[in-house]
Design a protein around this motif. Structure first.
Motif, PDB file in Angstrom:
ATOM      1  N   ASP A   1      -4.535  48.783   8.071  1.00 39.50           N
ATOM      2  CA  ASP A   1      -4.352  47.349   7.872  1.00 39.50           C
ATOM      3  C   ASP A   1      -5.748  46.745   7.707  1.00 39.50           C
ATOM      4  OD1 ASP A   1      -3.099  44.716   8.036  1.00 39.50           O
ATOM      5  OD2 ASP A   1      -3.949  44.625  10.046  1.00 39.50           O
ATOM      6  N   MET A   2      -5.823  45.476   7.325  1.00 42.77           N
ATOM      7  CA  MET A   2      -7.141  44.859   7.148  1.00 42.77           C
ATOM      8  C   MET A   2      -7.455  43.848   8.255  1.00 42.77           C
ATOM      9  SD  MET A   2      -8.764  42.720   3.906  1.00 42.77           S
ATOM     10  CE  MET A   2      -7.710  41.285   4.189  1.00 42.77           C
ATOM     11  N   ASP A   3      -6.839  42.670   8.221  1.00 41.15           N
ATOM     12  CA  ASP A   3      -7.189  41.600   9.168  1.00 41.15           C
ATOM     13  C   ASP A   3      -6.858  42.013  10.594  1.00 41.15           C
ATOM     14  OD1 ASP A   3      -8.184  39.448   7.464  1.00 41.15           O
ATOM     15  OD2 ASP A   3      -6.168  39.429   6.623  1.00 41.15           O
ATOM     16  N   GLY A   4      -7.869  41.975  11.447  1.00 38.77           N
ATOM     17  CA  GLY A   4      -7.691  42.348  12.835  1.00 38.77           C
ATOM     18  C   GLY A   4      -7.796  43.831  13.093  1.00 38.77           C
ATOM     19  N   THR A   5      -7.803  44.620  12.018  1.00 39.05           N
ATOM     20  CA  THR A   5      -7.866  46.070  12.147  1.00 39.05           C
ATOM     21  C   THR A   5      -9.203  46.605  11.653  1.00 39.05           C
ATOM     22  OG1 THR A   5      -5.467  46.281  11.915  1.00 39.05           O
ATOM     23  CG2 THR A   5      -6.775  48.249  11.495  1.00 39.05           C
ATOM     24  N   LEU A   6      -9.579  46.262  10.430  1.00 39.92           N
ATOM     25  CA  LEU A   6     -10.908  46.585   9.911  1.00 39.92           C
ATOM     26  C   LEU A   6     -11.828  45.375   9.946  1.00 39.92           C
ATOM     27  CD1 LEU A   6     -10.054  48.725   6.742  1.00 39.92           C
ATOM     28  CD2 LEU A   6     -11.046  49.563   8.890  1.00 39.92           C
ATOM     29  N   VAL A   7     -11.253  44.214   9.710  1.00 42.01           N
ATOM     30  CA  VAL A   7     -12.018  42.969   9.543  1.00 42.01           C
ATOM     31  C   VAL A   7     -11.585  41.953  10.588  1.00 42.01           C
ATOM     32  CG1 VAL A   7     -12.407  41.024   7.991  1.00 42.01           C
ATOM     33  CG2 VAL A   7     -12.320  43.344   7.065  1.00 42.01           C
ATOM     34  N   ASP A   8     -12.548  41.337  11.242  1.00 44.07           N
ATOM     35  CA  ASP A   8     -12.257  40.248  12.168  1.00 44.07           C
ATOM     36  C   ASP A   8     -12.359  38.930  11.405  1.00 44.07           C
ATOM     37  OD1 ASP A   8     -12.019  38.355  14.114  1.00 44.07           O
ATOM     38  OD2 ASP A   8     -13.582  39.155  15.414  1.00 44.07           O
ATOM     39  N   SER A   9     -11.207  38.376  11.069  1.00 41.99           N
ATOM     40  CA  SER A   9     -11.141  37.087  10.361  1.00 41.99           C
ATOM     41  C   SER A   9     -10.341  36.081  11.169  1.00 41.99           C
ATOM     42  CB  SER A   9     -10.496  37.286   8.983  1.00 41.99           C
ATOM     43  OG  SER A   9      -9.206  37.877   9.125  1.00 41.99           O
ATOM     44  N   THR A  10     -10.261  36.306  12.472  1.00 39.91           N
ATOM     45  CA  THR A  10      -9.384  35.515  13.336  1.00 39.91           C
ATOM     46  C   THR A  10      -9.645  34.022  13.237  1.00 39.91           C
ATOM     47  OG1 THR A  10      -9.245  37.362  14.886  1.00 39.91           O
ATOM     48  CG2 THR A  10      -8.592  35.192  15.695  1.00 39.91           C
ATOM     49  N   ALA A  11     -10.912  33.640  13.261  1.00 36.35           N
ATOM     50  CA  ALA A  11     -11.235  32.208  13.280  1.00 36.35           C
ATOM     51  C   ALA A  11     -10.715  31.505  12.030  1.00 36.35           C
ATOM     52  CB  ALA A  11     -12.739  32.018  13.401  1.00 36.35           C
ATOM     53  N   ILE A  12     -10.869  32.140  10.871  1.00 34.25           N
ATOM     54  CA  ILE A  12     -10.411  31.529   9.622  1.00 34.25           C
ATOM     55  C   ILE A  12      -8.896  31.430   9.594  1.00 34.25           C
ATOM     56  CG2 ILE A  12     -10.279  31.850   7.123  1.00 34.25           C
ATOM     57  CD1 ILE A  12     -13.073  33.154   7.330  1.00 34.25           C
ATOM     58  N   VAL A  13      -8.229  32.522   9.954  1.00 32.14           N
ATOM     59  CA  VAL A  13      -6.767  32.534   9.935  1.00 32.14           C
ATOM     60  C   VAL A  13      -6.213  31.446  10.847  1.00 32.14           C
ATOM     61  CG1 VAL A  13      -4.725  33.887  10.528  1.00 32.14           C
ATOM     62  CG2 VAL A  13      -6.638  34.975   9.327  1.00 32.14           C
ATOM     63  N   GLU A  14      -6.761  31.345  12.042  1.00 29.99           N
ATOM     64  CA  GLU A  14      -6.272  30.342  12.984  1.00 29.99           C
ATOM     65  C   GLU A  14      -6.545  28.924  12.493  1.00 29.99           C
ATOM     66  OE1 GLU A  14      -7.884  31.259  16.798  1.00 29.99           O
ATOM     67  OE2 GLU A  14      -6.542  32.987  17.095  1.00 29.99           O
ATOM     68  N   GLN A  15      -7.692  28.728  11.852  1.00 33.45           N
ATOM     69  CA  GLN A  15      -8.030  27.401  11.336  1.00 33.45           C
ATOM     70  C   GLN A  15      -7.057  26.969  10.245  1.00 33.45           C
ATOM     71  OE1 GLN A  15     -11.622  26.988   8.825  1.00 33.45           O
ATOM     72  NE2 GLN A  15     -12.278  25.395  10.267  1.00 33.45           N
ATOM     73  N   VAL A  16      -6.735  27.880   9.350  1.00 31.97           N
ATOM     74  CA  VAL A  16      -5.823  27.552   8.249  1.00 31.97           C
ATOM     75  C   VAL A  16      -4.426  27.230   8.776  1.00 31.97           C
ATOM     76  CG1 VAL A  16      -4.626  28.527   6.247  1.00 31.97           C
ATOM     77  CG2 VAL A  16      -7.102  28.815   6.488  1.00 31.97           C
ATOM     78  N   TRP A  17      -3.934  28.040   9.722  1.00 27.12           N
ATOM     79  CA  TRP A  17      -2.598  27.774  10.249  1.00 27.12           C
ATOM     80  C   TRP A  17      -2.567  26.518  11.118  1.00 27.12           C
ATOM     81  CZ3 TRP A  17       1.048  29.361   7.565  1.00 27.12           C
ATOM     82  CH2 TRP A  17       1.077  30.635   6.994  1.00 27.12           C
ATOM     83  N   LEU A  18      -3.679  26.174  11.750  1.00 22.73           N
ATOM     84  CA  LEU A  18      -3.742  24.926  12.510  1.00 22.73           C
ATOM     85  C   LEU A  18      -3.601  23.729  11.571  1.00 22.73           C
ATOM     86  CD1 LEU A  18      -4.206  23.306  15.099  1.00 22.73           C
ATOM     87  CD2 LEU A  18      -6.675  23.531  14.699  1.00 22.73           C
ATOM     88  N   GLU A  19      -4.297  23.768  10.450  1.00 24.79           N
ATOM     89  CA  GLU A  19      -4.207  22.673   9.481  1.00 24.79           C
ATOM     90  C   GLU A  19      -2.790  22.557   8.923  1.00 24.79           C
ATOM     91  OE1 GLU A  19      -7.348  22.927   6.569  1.00 24.79           O
ATOM     92  OE2 GLU A  19      -8.848  23.341   8.111  1.00 24.79           O
ATOM     93  N   PHE A  20      -2.160  23.694   8.673  1.00 23.31           N
ATOM     94  CA  PHE A  20      -0.773  23.702   8.190  1.00 23.31           C
ATOM     95  C   PHE A  20       0.151  23.085   9.242  1.00 23.31           C
ATOM     96  CE2 PHE A  20       3.279  26.128   8.170  1.00 23.31           C
ATOM     97  CZ  PHE A  20       3.779  25.735   6.932  1.00 23.31           C
ATOM     98  N   ALA A  21      -0.008  23.502  10.499  1.00 22.44           N
ATOM     99  CA  ALA A  21       0.853  23.006  11.569  1.00 22.44           C
ATOM    100  C   ALA A  21       0.670  21.504  11.791  1.00 22.44           C
ATOM    101  CB  ALA A  21       0.556  23.771  12.867  1.00 22.44           C
TER     102      ALA A  21
END
Length: 235
Positions: free
Chosen positions: A29-49
């Motif tokens: 897998d990529m996100d969270g497995t090879l690449v740490d992109s947590t901050a971006i993912v959480e930011q985008v879903w926060l704006e959506f919510a």
């Protein structure tokens, strides 16, 4: 070609030998497995919510490892343009790379594995996968199964089964590195041994192991009689 049976599930104590897996292909897998992109993912879903007055924590709980379009479809208000919303979120993610880094040991492990025996299986589309892997300083595997390549995203096993077929490996001869419950479920449904990266994957079952990152993972690979690879991973 038969291979040694895998040991049972374990989170070994320090005085126990590290688990060793013999496989013919390795899927990541990529996100969270090879690449740490947590901050971006959480930011985008926060704006959506916030835009739609949705429960941000509930979205995070269920969205990790799942295609963005599936999450939008699940939570967007009635009458929303799902395709446009998904495209907009995708553009937001592509434009943000600050803080994207590789997990410890990921680069060395990818370089040590035979290039024709590994694949990336991600819920991201190909453009986003390229952006995130490049931002993290990782080389994209030659074999990739991104969101556009499947009709059913994780937790369905389609992506992992497709990747194994592209590499010419049977599911029983494959190990998957995953971090998210949806991806772990997909790997398990595909009949593949699974290494959980980090602590978000829940309880271990037979055929599953857990590592904090790749710092302690070692690999040897030899050509077998069939022209493929016999890969030994020590966790």
């Amino acid at each position: 070609m038969s291979h040694p049976a895998a040991p049972g599930p374990t989170e070994p104590a320090s005085n126990q030998p590290a688990p060793t897996l013999a496989v013919r292909a390795v899927l990541f897998d990529m996100d969270g497995t090879l690449v740490d992109s947590t901050a971006i993912v959480e930011q985008v879903w926060l704006e959506f919510a916030e835009r739609y007055g949705l429960d941000y924590n509930e979205i995070l709980r269920t969205s990790h490892g799942v295609q963005a379009g599936d999450t939008v479809r699940r939570y967007a208000p009635a009458g929303a343009d799902i395709e446009s919303l998904t495209a907009e979120l995708g553009e937001m993610e592509r434009a943000r790379t600050d803080g994207v880094i590789a997990l410890p040991g990921a680069e060395a492990l990818l370089e040590a594995l035979p290039a024709d025996a590994i694949a990336l299986v991600t819920s991201a589309d190909r453009i986003l996968a390229d952006i995130r892997m490049r931002a993290a300083g990782l080389t994209m595997p030659a074999t990739t199964v991104t969101a556009e390549a499947v009709t059913r995203g994780k937790p369905h096993p389609e992506g992992y089964l497709k990747a194994a077929a592209l590499l010419g490996a049977e599911p029983a001869d494959v190990v998957v590195f995953e971090d998210a419950p949806a991806g772990i479920a997909a790997a398990r449904a595909a009949g593949m041994r699974t290494v959980v990266v980090g602590d978000a994957g829940g309880e271990l079952e037979p055929g599953m192991w857990r590592i904090p990152d790749y710092s302690a993972v070692t690999v040897t690979a030899v050509k077998d009689d069939d022209g493929g690879h016999l890969i030994t991973l020590t966790l």
